[in-house]
Design a protein around this motif. Structure first.
Motif, PDB file in Angstrom:
ATOM      1  N   LEU A  62       2.302   1.760  -3.495  1.00  0.00           N
ATOM      2  CA  LEU A  62       1.318   2.293  -4.438  1.00  0.00           C
ATOM      3  C   LEU A  62       1.120   3.798  -4.247  1.00  0.00           C
ATOM      4  CD1 LEU A  62      -1.422  -0.505  -4.489  1.00  0.00           C
ATOM      5  CD2 LEU A  62       0.354  -0.057  -6.192  1.00  0.00           C
ATOM      6  N   LYS A  63       1.138   4.256  -2.989  1.00  0.00           N
ATOM      7  CA  LYS A  63       0.975   5.686  -2.705  1.00  0.00           C
ATOM      8  C   LYS A  63       2.145   6.485  -3.273  1.00  0.00           C
ATOM      9  CE  LYS A  63      -1.780   5.131   1.499  1.00  0.00           C
ATOM     10  NZ  LYS A  63      -1.804   5.291   2.987  1.00  0.00           N
ATOM     11  N   LYS A  64       3.368   5.947  -3.090  1.00  0.00           N
ATOM     12  CA  LYS A  64       4.554   6.620  -3.615  1.00  0.00           C
ATOM     13  C   LYS A  64       4.568   6.582  -5.143  1.00  0.00           C
ATOM     14  CE  LYS A  64       7.495   5.689   0.390  1.00  0.00           C
ATOM     15  NZ  LYS A  64       8.706   4.972   0.890  1.00  0.00           N
ATOM     16  N   GLU A  65       4.050   5.490  -5.700  1.00  0.00           N
ATOM     17  CA  GLU A  65       4.025   5.305  -7.155  1.00  0.00           C
ATOM     18  C   GLU A  65       3.116   6.341  -7.820  1.00  0.00           C
ATOM     19  OE1 GLU A  65       4.949   2.814 -10.688  1.00  0.00           O
ATOM     20  OE2 GLU A  65       5.885   3.227  -8.765  1.00  0.00           O
ATOM     21  N   GLU A  66       2.045   6.750  -7.119  1.00  0.00           N
ATOM     22  CA  GLU A  66       1.130   7.743  -7.656  1.00  0.00           C
ATOM     23  C   GLU A  66       1.817   9.098  -7.816  1.00  0.00           C
ATOM     24  OE1 GLU A  66      -2.219   7.872  -5.090  1.00  0.00           O
ATOM     25  OE2 GLU A  66      -3.044   5.956  -5.759  1.00  0.00           O
ATOM     26  N   LYS A  67       2.702   9.419  -6.867  1.00  0.00           N
ATOM     27  CA  LYS A  67       3.394  10.702  -6.895  1.00  0.00           C
ATOM     28  C   LYS A  67       4.575  10.692  -7.860  1.00  0.00           C
ATOM     29  CE  LYS A  67       2.199  11.663  -2.074  1.00  0.00           C
ATOM     30  NZ  LYS A  67       2.739  11.914  -0.702  1.00  0.00           N
ATOM     31  N   LYS A  68       5.326   9.557  -7.843  1.00  0.00           N
ATOM     32  CA  LYS A  68       6.505   9.461  -8.705  1.00  0.00           C
ATOM     33  C   LYS A  68       6.773   7.995  -9.018  1.00  0.00           C
ATOM     34  CE  LYS A  68      11.409  10.613  -8.927  1.00  0.00           C
ATOM     35  NZ  LYS A  68      12.574  11.192  -8.215  1.00  0.00           N
ATOM     36  N   PRO A  69       6.859   7.644 -10.309  1.00  0.00           N
ATOM     37  CA  PRO A  69       7.127   6.241 -10.675  1.00  0.00           C
ATOM     38  C   PRO A  69       8.431   5.751 -10.041  1.00  0.00           C
ATOM     39  CG  PRO A  69       6.448   7.494 -12.589  1.00  0.00           C
ATOM     40  CD  PRO A  69       6.667   8.497 -11.495  1.00  0.00           C
ATOM     41  N   GLU A  88       0.839  -1.211   0.000  1.00  0.00           N
ATOM     42  CA  GLU A  88       0.000   0.000   0.000  1.00  0.00           C
ATOM     43  C   GLU A  88       0.867   1.252   0.000  1.00  0.00           C
ATOM     44  OE1 GLU A  88      -2.469  -0.452   3.406  1.00  0.00           O
ATOM     45  OE2 GLU A  88      -3.773  -1.966   2.486  1.00  0.00           O
TER      46      GLU A  88
END
Length: 279
Positions: A174-181, A171
């Motif tokens: 996924l949160k970090k992925e939304e801000k920066k791949p 989880e």
């Protein structure tokens, strides 16, 4: 139709009571299966790696994914450890030395009489002893048999559900992925299905790695990315060698160890989530 039954604690207690007073050693070969890649490793400039470096990486990967272990056991306790080998002499050249390793390679001790386990592990060089009470695995006995060496073996399966720790880590990813791949992607955690083959002809309920709790020595274990095979078993009812539990390192619970590990690794990551080492 496949016949499935759950092992009860009463079955195990009765089995242990009948076990003879003997000691044994089992040798295992472990192979971790890596994802296949069609391309060779490339540098940031997209140029292929030097053939010698590519070869060194392949050798290091083979050493890291193929290991040999020894399980020493009696009817109440066991110790699982990697077989120690002399390092191959290095050449006279000043070439680069490459080493690849996976966590969880320390000694593992189980005691069914005291109902506890002790596992060696380390975090960037600091040694720990993870001490946990034994919890009976919910193996399912399956009505299938096969021969492994001279022993008649029976099949069993164990489902290890995704832990709360794994769910939380995914989880957060996924949160970090939304801000920066992220540079390195995390696969969605799934329940792990373990298949084991055990022989009641060796009346102890131990096995390789952390696998135990079946009415007979486990000779083979397989999961999605790991295969462990027994290559040799030696039994003895003569003078016993004391099985020594690991005793070097700070004693912690698994939960505490995970917390310390996460805190340490998070402090060493850059903004892309890559762990940075300083010399």
């Amino acid at each position: 139709m496949t016949k499935v039954v759950l092992i009860s604690s009463f079955l195990l207690m009765g089995f242990l009571a009948k076990a003879q007073d003997f000691q044994g050693k089992a040798e295992y070969f472990s192979k971790r299966i890596m994802k296949k890649k069609t391309e060779k490793v490339e540098t940031k400039s997209k140029e292929p790696l030097d053939p010698e470096l590519q070869k060194e990486i392949e050798i290091a990967l083979k050493k890291a994914t193929e290991k040999q272990y020894v399980l020493t056991f009696n009817k109440t306790e066991c110790l699982y450890e990697e077989e120690q080998k002399l390092e191959e002499p290095k050449g006279a050249s000043d070439g680069m030395s490459i080493s690849i390793s996976f966590s969880g390679g320390g000694k593992k001790y189980l005691n069914v009489k005291d109902k506890n386990s002790i596992v060696e592990d380390e975090i960037f060089g600091k040694e720990f002893l993870i001490v946990e009470p034994l919890v009976q695995p919910e193996w399912k006995l399956i009505d299938e048999t096969k021969k492994i060496g001279d022993y008649n073996c029976f099949k069993a399966e164990l489902v290890i559900p995704v832990s709360e720790k794994q769910k939380k880590e995914y989880e957060e990813f996924l949160k970090k992925e939304e801000k920066k791949p992220a540079l390195f992607k995390m696969e969605k955690p799934e329940d792990k299905v373990i298949t084991a083959w055990y022989t009641p002809e060796i009346p102890v309920n131990f096995g390789p790695d952390n696998y135990w709790g079946l009415p007979g020595l486990i000779l083979e274990v397989s999961e999605e990315k790991l295969i462990i095979l027994c290559s040799k078993v030696v039994l003895s009812n003569k003078e016993k060698t004391k099985i020594k539990a690991p005793n070097t390192g700070e004693k912690v619970s698994q939960k505490k160890f995970d917390e310390i590990q996460k805190k340490k690794t998070d402090s060493m990551k850059d903004e892309d989530g890559v762990i940075m080492f300083q010399h």
